[in-house]
Design a protein around this motif. Structure first.
Motif, short mmCIF file in Angstrom:
data_model
loop_
_atom_site.label_atom_id
_atom_site.label_comp_id
_atom_site.label_asym_id
_atom_site.label_seq_id
_atom_site.Cartn_x
_atom_site.Cartn_y
_atom_site.Cartn_z
N SER A 1 0.83 -1.41 0.08
CA SER A 1 -0.41 -0.46 0.47
C SER A 1 0.69 1.07 -0.35
O SER A 1 0.71 1.63 -0.56
N ILE B 1 2.24 1.95 -3.26
CA ILE B 1 1.26 1.94 -4.35
C ILE B 1 1.26 3.98 -4.38
O ILE B 1 0.92 4.44 -5.13
N GLY B 2 0.63 3.74 -2.81
CA GLY B 2 0.61 5.80 -3.00
C GLY B 2 1.84 6.29 -3.48
O GLY B 2 1.92 7.26 -3.50
N THR C 1 2.58 6.41 -6.79
CA THR C 1 1.24 7.36 -7.64
C THR C 1 1.92 8.73 -7.48
O THR C 1 1.24 10.50 -7.90
N CYS D 1 -8.16 7.30 -5.13
CA CYS D 1 -8.93 5.96 -4.98
C CYS D 1 -8.09 5.14 -4.20
O CYS D 1 -8.30 4.75 -3.63
N TRP D 2 -6.70 5.18 -4.20
CA TRP D 2 -6.15 4.46 -3.41
C TRP D 2 -6.28 4.70 -1.33
O TRP D 2 -6.65 3.39 -0.74
N SER E 1 -9.36 3.11 -0.88
CA SER E 1 -9.46 1.57 -1.25
C SER E 1 -8.26 1.23 0.85
O SER E 1 -9.26 -0.02 0.85
N ASN E 2 -7.91 2.40 0.85
CA ASN E 2 -7.46 1.40 2.31
C ASN E 2 -8.30 1.40 3.43
O ASN E 2 -8.45 1.19 3.98
N LEU F 1 -9.12 -0.02 -5.69
CA LEU F 1 -8.04 -0.79 -6.11
C LEU F 1 -7.60 -0.65 -7.69
O LEU F 1 -6.79 -0.04 -8.43
N THR G 1 -7.91 2.42 -8.66
CA THR G 1 -6.38 3.14 -9.31
C THR G 1 -5.65 3.03 -10.06
O THR G 1 -4.77 3.90 -10.89
N THR H 1 3.26 0.95 -11.73
CA THR H 1 2.28 0.40 -10.35
C THR H 1 0.46 0.20 -11.03
O THR H 1 -0.14 -0.34 -10.02
N CYS I 1 -1.64 -2.69 -9.02
CA CYS I 1 -3.06 -2.42 -8.97
C CYS I 1 -4.42 -2.70 -9.59
O CYS I 1 -5.21 -3.41 -8.77
#
Length: 349
Positions: free
Chosen positions: A60, A63-64, A67, A190-191, A194-195, A210, A213, A257, A261
């Protein structure tokens, strides 16, 4: 650029030579600090859940961070060449240097490094940025570079991206950068969503976010690639060599990435359909489901007998605390002698 008598234009002020975008450095530092903090509390998690937590948090955070960092990166398209070119206007002196061009979503960055750095009694090490994002005037920055006396190779490349250049690169890359940046911000939101959903009993919706994303990350690549497709790069001749651009690290990181996702989102959706129990265990939600089964028999689910409460057990409903047997022995009643029957009086004759 103008000359004053026999004096060539000069570069006034300090030269910016820091090669990395400070915004990206701050973003990476913040996410790395969060990762180190989590690793510090990881030993407090027991059993195999420790491995599950580690995989989820590392993935996670990657990805964050990716991005958000690529949105501010200037290395979406890069090019570099070694050449022998002129250095200043109105001067026949030539230098051997390495010229680099970096195209980002918010502008371009041009570097000029001498080979060696010390030539013509000067330190040839330049790093100039020209921005076209909202609130910035690219043409004004180019005019300021002319007045400041920036070397010829830097001005030559910057002039190709001016609004009045016949190459037409400014409009295409500026619009593509704006749309790509907007889609990256949507992907980042969106990320975040999703968390939040993965921390709730809504795993399928977390998988959807996800997946969204990844779709928006791929869409940002489409916007940026459109600029290069519709407007081919003009020939960039620097002295005895030509500079050619290609996709940079930010482009490939965004692609990787986005694909990651999409794959993870599809995996969550498939696991939710075929193995929902294992998916809940991976996200540490199996205990919540057990509690819901215990507290909610009205949903029509059969409960295991060991989970029944005292209210639900029919055999325990008639037992009260007042009926508990006493430990003292019962008192015996005294034995009474049998009563003699009463005789009726005899009648006299």
């Amino acid at each position: 650029m103008s000359a004053f008598g026999n004096t060539f234009p000069f570069y006034a002020g300090p030269k910016p030579t820091f090669p990395m975008d400070t915004t990206s450095a701050v973003i990476i530092t913040v996410f790395f600090t969060g990762l180190v903090t989590f690793i510090g509390i990881l030993p407090g998690i027991r059993g195999k859940m420790r491995l599950f937590w580690l995989l989820r948090v590392v993935t996670s955070l990657f990805i964050g961070a990716a991005t958000l960092a690529v949105n501010f990166s200037g290395e979406w398209s890069v090019g570099r060449v070694n050449t022998n070119t002129t250095y200043k206007a109105f001067s026949p002196m030539r230098i051997s240097a390495n010229v680099g061009l970096q195209i980002g979503l918010r502008g371009i960055n041009i570097t000029l490094t001498g080979i060696p750095v010390q030539q013509l009694n000067e330190t040839i090490n330049y790093n100039e940025q020209f921005r076209w994002q909202f609130g910035q005037n690219y043409a004004k920055e180019y005019i300021e570079a002319l007045e400041k006396g920036v070397p010829d190779p830097v001005l030559y490349l910057a002039e190709k991206f001016t609004p009045n250049s016949p190459c037409g690169l400014y409009l295409q890359y500026r619009l593509a950068g704006h749309y790509a940046s907007a889609t990256l911000w949507v992907a980042f939101l969106c990320w975040l969503l999703s968390n939040v959903l993965f921390s709730m009993p809504a795993l399928i919706y977390g998988g959807h976010m996800l997946l969204a994303t990844g779709v928006f990350l791929i869409l940002s690549l489409t916007f940026f690639s459109t600029a290069a497709t519709l407007t081919p790069m003009c020939p960039l001749h620097l002295g005895s060599a030509s500079l050619h651009t290609q996709h940079g690290p930010a482009f490939w990181i965004t692609l990787a990435t986005g694909l990651l996702c999409i794959l993870l989102g599809l995996a969550v959706m498939v696991m939710h359909r075929i193995q929902p129990d294992r998916l809940k265990i991976f996200f540490n939600q199996s205990g919540l489901e057990e509690m819901e089964k215990i507290a909610g028999p009205e949903e029509g689910e059969l409960l295991d007998p060991r989970y029944r409460t005292s209210v639900e057990s029919p055999g325990d409903q008639d037992i009260t605390l007042s009926e508990a047997p006493s430990e003292e022995p019962p008192m015996e009643e005294p034995i009474r002698p049998p009563e003699e029957p009463q005789r009726e009086p005899e009648s006299s004759l």
